[in-house]
Design a protein around this motif. Structure first.
Motif, PDB file in Angstrom:
ATOM      1  N   CYS A  12       0.832  -1.124  -0.026  1.00  0.00           N
ATOM      2  CA  CYS A  12      -0.121   0.244   0.145  1.00  0.00           C
ATOM      3  C   CYS A  12       0.789   1.111   0.209  1.00  0.00           C
ATOM      4  O   CYS A  12       1.800   1.446   0.811  1.00  0.00           O
ATOM      5  CB  CYS A  12      -0.920  -0.025   1.071  1.00  0.00           C
ATOM      6  N   CYS A  15      -0.251   3.464   3.289  1.00  0.00           N
ATOM      7  CA  CYS A  15       0.067   3.058   4.865  1.00  0.00           C
ATOM      8  C   CYS A  15       1.192   2.139   4.919  1.00  0.00           C
ATOM      9  O   CYS A  15       1.593   1.651   5.909  1.00  0.00           O
ATOM     10  CB  CYS A  15      -1.332   2.587   5.579  1.00  0.00           C
ATOM     11  N   CYS A  34      -6.701  -1.957  -0.063  1.00  0.00           N
ATOM     12  CA  CYS A  34      -5.909  -2.126   1.180  1.00  0.00           C
ATOM     13  C   CYS A  34      -6.628  -2.889   2.205  1.00  0.00           C
ATOM     14  O   CYS A  34      -7.685  -2.230   2.737  1.00  0.00           O
ATOM     15  CB  CYS A  34      -5.383  -0.913   1.573  1.00  0.00           C
ATOM     16  N   HIS A  36      -6.027  -2.571   5.154  1.00  0.00           N
ATOM     17  CA  HIS A  36      -5.668  -1.821   6.409  1.00  0.00           C
ATOM     18  C   HIS A  36      -6.421  -0.506   6.110  1.00  0.00           C
ATOM     19  O   HIS A  36      -7.126  -0.211   7.372  1.00  0.00           O
ATOM     20  CB  HIS A  36      -4.074  -1.750   6.544  1.00  0.00           C
ATOM     21  N   CYS A  37      -6.008   0.314   5.225  1.00  0.00           N
ATOM     22  CA  CYS A  37      -6.451   1.643   5.373  1.00  0.00           C
ATOM     23  C   CYS A  37      -7.666   1.835   4.185  1.00  0.00           C
ATOM     24  O   CYS A  37      -8.183   2.826   4.024  1.00  0.00           O
ATOM     25  CB  CYS A  37      -5.391   2.467   5.033  1.00  0.00           C
TER      26      CYS A  37
END
Ligand SMILES: [Zn+2]
Length: 58
Positions: A12, A15, A34, A36-37
């Protein structure tokens, strides 16, 4: 008969998290989010088979 699949691994750009997506072996470009984000990226194969290049796709 199933289509051969490869793992597209990409970093990513927002992040830095590593993401993986299973795609058909002949894929030239994939769109993934992504984990995560949640930022959308366009990922494309690099010279190496597993590590793909990613850029933001807002
Ligand atoms: Zn991210």
């Amino acid at each position: 008969m199933s289509v051969p699949a490869v793992t597209a691994e990409w970093n990513c750009t927002r992040c830095g998290s590593t993401n993986r997506k299973l795609v058909p072996a002949d894929t030239a470009r994939a769109r993934d989010r992504c984990n995560h984000c949640r930022a959308w990226h366009l990922v494309e194969p690099d010279d190496r088979p597993v590590r793909w290049n990613a850029r933001l796709d807002d």
